[in-house]
Design an enzyme around this catalytic site. Sequence first.
Site, PDB file in Angstrom:
ATOM      1  N   CYS A  36       3.643  29.382  10.032  1.00  0.00           N
ATOM      2  CA  CYS A  36       4.821  30.096  10.533  1.00  0.00           C
ATOM      3  C   CYS A  36       5.693  29.218  11.419  1.00  0.00           C
ATOM      4  O   CYS A  36       6.876  29.493  11.592  1.00  0.00           O
ATOM      5  CB  CYS A  36       4.405  31.347  11.303  1.00  0.00           C
ATOM      6  SG  CYS A  36       3.526  30.996  12.857  1.00  0.00           S
ATOM      7  N   CYS A 106      -8.065  32.191  -0.407  1.00  0.00           N
ATOM      8  CA  CYS A 106      -7.102  31.135  -0.742  1.00  0.00           C
ATOM      9  C   CYS A 106      -7.371  29.901   0.100  1.00  0.00           C
ATOM     10  O   CYS A 106      -7.033  28.783  -0.290  1.00  0.00           O
ATOM     11  CB  CYS A 106      -5.668  31.613  -0.579  1.00  0.00           C
ATOM     12  SG  CYS A 106      -5.005  31.492   1.109  1.00  0.00           S
ATOM     13  N   ASN A 251       7.989  29.087  24.722  1.00  0.00           N
ATOM     14  CA  ASN A 251       9.265  29.795  24.757  1.00  0.00           C
ATOM     15  C   ASN A 251      10.402  28.870  24.326  1.00  0.00           C
ATOM     16  O   ASN A 251      11.111  29.134  23.363  1.00  0.00           O
ATOM     17  CB  ASN A 251       9.520  30.342  26.163  1.00  0.00           C
ATOM     18  CG  ASN A 251      10.834  31.084  26.263  1.00  0.00           C
ATOM     19  OD1 ASN A 251      11.346  31.580  25.273  1.00  0.00           O
ATOM     20  ND2 ASN A 251      11.385  31.154  27.454  1.00  0.00           N
ATOM     21  N   ARG A 409       0.455  49.329  27.995  1.00  0.00           N
ATOM     22  CA  ARG A 409       1.352  48.715  27.022  1.00  0.00           C
ATOM     23  C   ARG A 409       1.192  49.389  25.668  1.00  0.00           C
ATOM     24  O   ARG A 409       0.135  49.939  25.349  1.00  0.00           O
ATOM     25  CB  ARG A 409       1.076  47.203  26.887  1.00  0.00           C
ATOM     26  CG  ARG A 409      -0.147  46.857  26.045  1.00  0.00           C
ATOM     27  CD  ARG A 409      -0.539  45.403  26.144  1.00  0.00           C
ATOM     28  NE  ARG A 409       0.481  44.487  25.670  1.00  0.00           N
ATOM     29  CZ  ARG A 409       0.581  44.058  24.410  1.00  0.00           C
ATOM     30  NH1 ARG A 409      -0.266  44.515  23.487  1.00  0.00           N
ATOM     31  NH2 ARG A 409       1.517  43.196  24.064  1.00  0.00           N
ATOM     32  N   PHE A 896       2.538  46.136  -8.153  1.00  0.00           N
ATOM     33  CA  PHE A 896       3.705  46.189  -9.049  1.00  0.00           C
ATOM     34  C   PHE A 896       4.242  47.608  -9.244  1.00  0.00           C
ATOM     35  O   PHE A 896       4.436  48.083 -10.341  1.00  0.00           O
ATOM     36  CB  PHE A 896       3.306  45.587 -10.406  1.00  0.00           C
ATOM     37  CG  PHE A 896       4.456  44.990 -11.163  1.00  0.00           C
ATOM     38  CD1 PHE A 896       5.030  43.796 -10.769  1.00  0.00           C
ATOM     39  CD2 PHE A 896       4.958  45.612 -12.283  1.00  0.00           C
ATOM     40  CE1 PHE A 896       6.083  43.240 -11.473  1.00  0.00           C
ATOM     41  CE2 PHE A 896       6.009  45.071 -13.008  1.00  0.00           C
ATOM     42  CZ  PHE A 896       6.577  43.878 -12.601  1.00  0.00           C
ATOM     43  N   SER A1057      -4.143  41.393 -12.232  1.00  0.00           N
ATOM     44  CA  SER A1057      -5.607  41.523 -12.273  1.00  0.00           C
ATOM     45  C   SER A1057      -6.229  41.179 -13.619  1.00  0.00           C
ATOM     46  O   SER A1057      -7.395  41.493 -13.850  1.00  0.00           O
ATOM     47  CB  SER A1057      -6.035  42.950 -11.867  1.00  0.00           C
ATOM     48  OG  SER A1057      -5.550  43.278 -10.588  1.00  0.00           O
ATOM     49  N   GLU A1237      -5.794  44.137  -7.812  1.00  0.00           N
ATOM     50  CA  GLU A1237      -4.701  45.002  -7.383  1.00  0.00           C
ATOM     51  C   GLU A1237      -5.091  46.441  -7.057  1.00  0.00           C
ATOM     52  O   GLU A1237      -4.555  47.020  -6.117  1.00  0.00           O
ATOM     53  CB  GLU A1237      -3.618  45.023  -8.472  1.00  0.00           C
ATOM     54  CG  GLU A1237      -2.909  43.706  -8.653  1.00  0.00           C
ATOM     55  CD  GLU A1237      -1.744  43.816  -9.627  1.00  0.00           C
ATOM     56  OE1 GLU A1237      -0.631  43.440  -9.255  1.00  0.00           O
ATOM     57  OE2 GLU A1237      -1.965  44.286 -10.757  1.00  0.00           O
TER      58      GLU A1237
END
Length: 1306
Positions: A36, A106, A251, A409, A896, A1057, A1237
């Site tokens: 990310c 993965c 930051n 919070r 899908f 699948s 799936e």
Amino acid sequence: MSCFPVRLQEVRQAVSVCLRSLTVWAVRLTGSKYGCGGGGCGACTVMLSRYDPQTKHIHHFSVNACLMPVCQLHGAAVTTVEGIGSTKTRLHPVQERIAKAHGSQCGFCTPGMVMSIYTLLRNKPQPTMEEIRETLGGNLCRCTGYRPIIEGYRTFCEVISSFISGFHHCLLCLVSQGQTETSGKEKLLPLDPTQELIFPPELIRMAESEERATQTFRGERMTWISPISLDELLQLKSQHPQAPVVMGNTNLGLDIKFKGVIHPIIISGFRVRELCVCVCVAGVCIGAGSSLSTVRSVLEKCVCSLPAEHTQTLAALLEQLSHVAGEQIRNVATLGGNIASAYPNSDLNPVLAAGRCSVVLQSREGKREVPLDKDFFVGFGKTVLKPDEIVLSVFIPVSRKGEVVRAFRHAPRKENALATVNAGLRVWFEEGSNVVKEMSVYYGGVGPCTVSAERTVQQVIGRPWNEATLSDAYRALVDEVTLGASAPGGKVMFRRSLTLSLLFRFYLHVLQHLKDTVRPPSGPWGSCPLKNRVQRNRWTTDVPSGQSEQDPVGRAVQHQAALSHATGEAVYCDDFPRTQGELFLSVVTSARAHARITHIDVSRALSMPGVVDVFTADDIPGKKFRSFTGIDEEILAQGEVTCVGQMVCAVVADTKPHAKLASAAVKVHYEDLPDRIFTVEEAVEKRSFFLPQREIQRGDVTKAFQEADHVYEGEIRLGGQEHFYMETQSMLVIPLGEEKEMKVYASTQHPTMVQEAVAETLGIPSSRVSCHVKRIGGAFGGKVTKTSILASITALAAWRSERPVRCVLDRGEDMLITGARHPVLGKYKVGFMSDGRITAADVRYYANAGHTPDESVLVIEKILLHMDNAYNILNLCSQSAACKTNLPSNTAFRGFGVPQTLMVIENMVNDVAMVLGRPAEEIREKNMYKETSLTHYKMEFDPENLLRCWEECKERSELDRRRLDVARFNQQNRWKKRGIAVIPIKYGIVSTAAAALVHIYKDGSVLVSHGGTEMGQGIHTKVQQVASRELDVPLSMIHISETSTSSVPNTCPSAASFGTDANGMAVKDACQTLYKRLEPIRKQDPNGTWQSWVQLFGSNTSFIKWGKNKGHDLYMDWVKQEGRPYAYFTYAACCSEVELDCLTGEYRTVRTDLVADIGQSINPSIDIGQIEGAFMQGLGLYTMEELKFSPSGVLYTRGPGQYKIPAVCDVPLQFNVYLLSGSHNPHAIYSSKGIGEPTLFLGSSVFFALKEAVAAARSDAGLSGPFTLHSPATPERACVACSTCFTQMIPQAETETTQPWALELP
């Protein structure tokens, strides 16, 4: 070298370089992954070690390599995943256990997981389970569902006496009978702290002998200055008052990386020791440069040593600190940085302000102590600090007798998420009474900075602590803390109601504190909090008793690349070394949703350092478009843009930073066009659709409605879902310089589509293009269509420059460009009898397709084909439409369209149950298919295994008993409610043709090539198992190198699948033929070995064989509304129980029991991993994940900071998976079934359990019957739906004259 010292004399030019760039490009250690770029996913986690010459102690801590500036690393030792063990030398136990626990799919996130736990073990060799879970809180995984990771690492904290049995139960590879893999502790590497890497002695010598001096590093655009003393720091700040002081870079680094903020000079206070001094005198004085982890450690020691009445503020801060970001961020982010940043949703500032804390500010002019109160925070990101001042220290006073301090919070995710609203509250009572003497109430997240509710406090001071006093306070708070309808962040009503709810929770907490002097209110006010500990999973599977020990089919074989994942040796697309002359590509995207392009000015970009080329659609030599489902989609926009994020042109430069800077310098001039369309309602109104629309009908719906006892109409809105595969879109294109050949390395599910796209774009034959896929770091449907377009653009850059070109999208770019799951509006009208039988249904589906068709027409077709789910509704009609809007194109995503259509149907069934006042499972069961039946498209099937899954799920989940327990719990608790729901699924699996190529070499080793791509689903492992069985050779002799169009052409995508079904059958065909060729030799030498047979067979005989799988003859005739579109069905059922906090909407999944019919599993550990991972992804879809767009069509949620996928904290506390026994499937290889799936939809069981809990809360509020709860059922939606007295106090926001902050999709 994988544990390396950093001496900054060697990297003086790396001012803007982060640690990950250093490890990957300079040191060539690729185990640390880019996920990310913002410290939100943990994929880049490494361990830093520093030696303190004053204490003679070595400190180890985990950090995000994507944020850690190289300039901050002088004197540190960096340990990457490669440094702790490898398959070539010796594995580390941390690497081994995640692999053997099947905790890697993965594999892209695995090195980060490994390094987080490794760092924990370096500091604490025998951690608690809570410490392990907390350590993993800063790491995200999109594949596994986390449970096997937790189970593998649980073994580090279990006592020796229970180790073997504990490990036997928790590691999946030990459950099946007849295992050939691990079988107990003797097969596990022990953790031996004495064998760990030593800290480099040269760094110790350097730290103790080096003369400390200010360091200065000058780059192209920034200068980094690192002083060593407070005086030097103050001098620099005086000379450069606008220069930021950086400590952890958590930051400032984000501003520079994602907002393009440029600071000519940056001052680092990291080496200034005066900023890290901590003293305990009449309170705690903490240096502003202390990391949050250090602050936490200091506060924990103080809480243990001080009397309880003096620790109220300290304990409140500790509570908040445990939720601030992940461990990696807490290790470097500082207390002073948190205060000075003055973010409106800071978790610490409200507590510090409420707790009477103060800060010492210093400049060259001197010191001043300033209270941290309402006057300190003056606006968004602004405080009373003067330009030349710094925060020197923070003083936290001890609490006084009769004083109570608490922090609360709420966040979109329970951990590692910025707060939506938080609060710091303090009350001090007159001695021996309940009369309030002082009070402070501070909120974050409800204004541009931390907010003090002063008028509310005045309603309480001087009055007794009771309901009457607080009622007046609530009314004052509603008037005092307000938000406009367009307030940044949205959720206006929810955020305002949270201010009341959190005050009420404080009221209850204080009542408990005053229980000796105040009588607590009557009634069931709360319940004990759930323990945050995931229990061991239970699951069962067996292999036939007579099966050969060498036959791996049906056994829980470890993922073939698991150890490579865990050691960082697994190679992904962006891990390939840079080649000579390689360039980097960056795309320029549209900033308008619907506009005409009047001019593209590339002059400034072309003049920038390192830029080689800028090209547009006019420069494409071949086709300028790609065709999906028969409709063209432009590769680069020509003349007009139709969404924000559409690719307009591309920039090619010598480095990624240069390419990024140049792409930002390209100026695209627009002329806005009218009639922008964003929602499906707008599309329906303007008849904006992609054709064809689809419809299907069965029976006489009109007559059935007339004869029904009840008719009910409802709707549900389902939001989209970002794929958030951990590896972003990545590709490398290398022109070979001969015969126009191009070699493409891509992270794609469909190599053939990439090959065709590149060939068509360049106007060359497909035979000149080869596409290679080693492995993919997750895909879920998102690496098919857009990947082929991005590969075409990258190939064009390589074609024009005649040099290799690499393109790796940043996370924000990826989320903006590639689309997501289709948001859907489902409207239904249902007719039913009083006994619960559904006799008629009319359902309409409107999918938000985005600005191009992509695969949307196929999605709406599958929506209709699965709309019946498990229910035999004899009279139904349905229509589906793909709505054309001015948003990024949505695309394939795991399921899908099925998760959307089944959600609509199940919500409809749930509404029927609520109208009749019956349990939802009773209505579901009454309407299920009961015997061999025809679907609504006239396909015959036998629902026996569907019913078996349903009954077994009810039995194993103890549904009847637990439903009574839930009812009892709800009667006893006012503000917490539980719900339980059981959901079935019938999921159609397609079958396609496939091919495979099998080589047998003279030494007996086997190379298998097939058309499937490995993306975590374990297809390579299963194919190896198939080849092993058919050739009767050990798995160790079979190798799969990559997926390549040069080896197997014209492949189908790895999707839906069917990967193992199709490719496994092709491999089986090839292996059987080859094995048959050996038959004469085997008969001649029956006692020989595989190697001897192969050698005897001779070198002149072909030991290479193509295998084929013709697939099934599947079709769907939409004119006749009949067909056989699926080869078979996968069935499953799932029961989930949740506990909901009605005051905040937060929930926890208490238990999930899932029974799946997957036939005869080829590899139960992989299949169960797929089941669990899909379930967690479904849980995210239906309860957490929200894509937010601005009113002008700009995607807000472009990374893990804004978009929350499930984390470790979201795993069900008890998660049991069972595989249906005795199931057979003649339509797939070895009687198995596709499972990747189907079980995603079963995450909806959590949604419907939540809906039941909300219904219980509404019942307390005097409300009954069906109600609206859209998906995802976020805490905001759940809380508002509960309709508590606090949400009812909030007046409706004025939306007629004010534009809301975000669009309401679909």
